[in-house]
Each structure stands twice: as structure tokens, then as C-alpha cells.
Scaffold this motif. Structure first.
Motif: not given
Length: 203
Positions: A4-12, A16-17, A46-55
Motif C-alpha cells: 500500500a505504501g509503494d502504491t501511494q508513493r507511485r501515485q504521488r 507530480r509528473r 498528454g493527459v485526459g481532461r479528467v486528469t487535468l481537472y483533477g489537479h
């Protein structure tokens, strides 16, 4: 370390990227077209609109973020400018760095003006304004710059001449190679006290 910790780090790290890619894309798109759409920026990133709006839930928040990042990077550059010694020479050195930044990000400023408003732009320009103000005040104390006009007016002249030069370059009426010399000559003439000889300084 747990899975779970590895997954959270990858997600973070992924987040950031994505944020960096979105901000880079926003800068590129808005520098070409101040009215660039969220769709244009998302495709460039190179991202979707959903990803952009998420940030960045709104276009205004994205413009604000890329404008703030650009100003922070510009401030790092301007912090390296030597503003000691003769205030006239210091002014020339500051102009040599500042005008190119203003010219390069002219369209981004237009996007900010249309999106986040003048109050927020003034707030984000506080540090650059302080730098110019300190130099003008020192020049006034040392008898080099005029004291018959308010410091705030001389600061406004500094910024308006730089932005005016960027507009003239874009319109094809000012040669970019001559812009630095033209800006410095204009500001030194404006800042020199009445009756004093305007002393030109090399760039």
C-alpha cells in the motif's frame, strides 16, 4: 515497506509528473495563444481532461498556477542581477534581463489579465515591484534619479516601458536586437532629474 505504501508513493510521483506536464503544456499553449483551451492544454500535456481537472478544477486556477510558477522562475533569474554600484548601470543590467522575460511571456500575461484579474496579477508581482522600487529609491537618495516625481510613478514608467516594448516587438515596429538599448535610453531619460545631463550606460 508495505504494498500500500509503494502504491501511494507511485501515485504521488505520477501526480507530480502530471502536474509538471500540465504546467509545461499550459505555458507552451498560452504563450502561443492566450485563449488556448483546456482541451488544447490537456492534449499537449498528454493527459485526459479528467486528469487535468483533477489537479486544476478550473481554467482560472491553471492559469494562476502557471503564471505564479513563471514569475517564480523569473524572480530566480532576476535575483542574480547585480544591482550594486551606479544606479544607472544597475538599471541597465536589470532591464537587460527583465525585458526579455517580459517579451517572452507577453501572451501569458494576456491570458492572466483575461482570466485571473489585475488584483491577483499585482499580488503576484509584489517581489519584482519591490526590486525595482528599492533600486529607484537608492538612485534618488544618491542624487542620480529624479525626486520631483513619486517613486510609484517611476516604477509605473519602468513596467509600462518594458511591456510597451514587448507590444512594439510583437507589432513589428521595434527591432528585438535594439530593444534593450531603446528601453534603457528611454528610462534613463525619464529618470534623470530636470537640468541634469542624461548619461547613457553600456548594456
Amino acid at each position: 515497506m508495505t504494498a500500500a505504501g509503494d502504491t501511494q508513493r507511485r501515485q504521488r510521483a505520477d501526480a507530480r509528473r502530471n502536474i509538471a506536464a500540465i504546467l509545461d503544456a499550459a505555458l507552451a499553449c498560452l504563450s502561443r495563444d492566450p485563449d488556448a483551451s483546456i482541451g488544447d492544454i490537456a492534449r499537449t500535456a498528454g493527459v485526459g481532461r479528467v486528469t487535468l481537472y483533477g489537479h486544476f478544477p478550473t481554467r482560472a486556477e491553471l492559469v494562476d498556477a502557471v503564471f505564479a510558477r513563471t514569475l517564480a522562475e523569473a524572480d530566480e533569474t532576476l535575483n542574480t542581477v547585480d544591482l550594486t554600484g551606479d544606479p544607472r548601470a544597475a538599471l541597465a543590467r536589470l532591464v537587460a534581463s527583465s525585458w526579455q522575460i517580459v517579451n517572452r511571456h507577453r501572451a501569458l500575461l494576456q491570458a492572466a489579465q483575461r482570466t485571473i484579474g489585475s488584483g491577483r496579477i499585482r499580488e503576484q508581482h509584489e517581489i519584482p515591484h519591490q526590486r525595482v522600487q528599492a533600486l529607484i529609491k537608492r538612485g534618488r537618495r544618491e542624487g542620480v534619479f529624479r525626486t520631483d516625481l513619486p517613486t510609484t510613478w517611476l516604477m509605473a514608467a519602468f513596467h509600462n516601458v518594458l511591456h510597451g516594448a514587448a507590444d512594439e516587438i510583437a507589432a513589428g515596429r521595434l527591432n528585438e536586437k535594439a530593444a534593450g538599448r531603446t528601453i534603457v535610453a528611454t528610462l534613463l531619460a525619464a529618470f534623470t532629474a530636470p537640468g541634469q545631463l542624461v548619461q547613457q550606460v553600456p548594456l
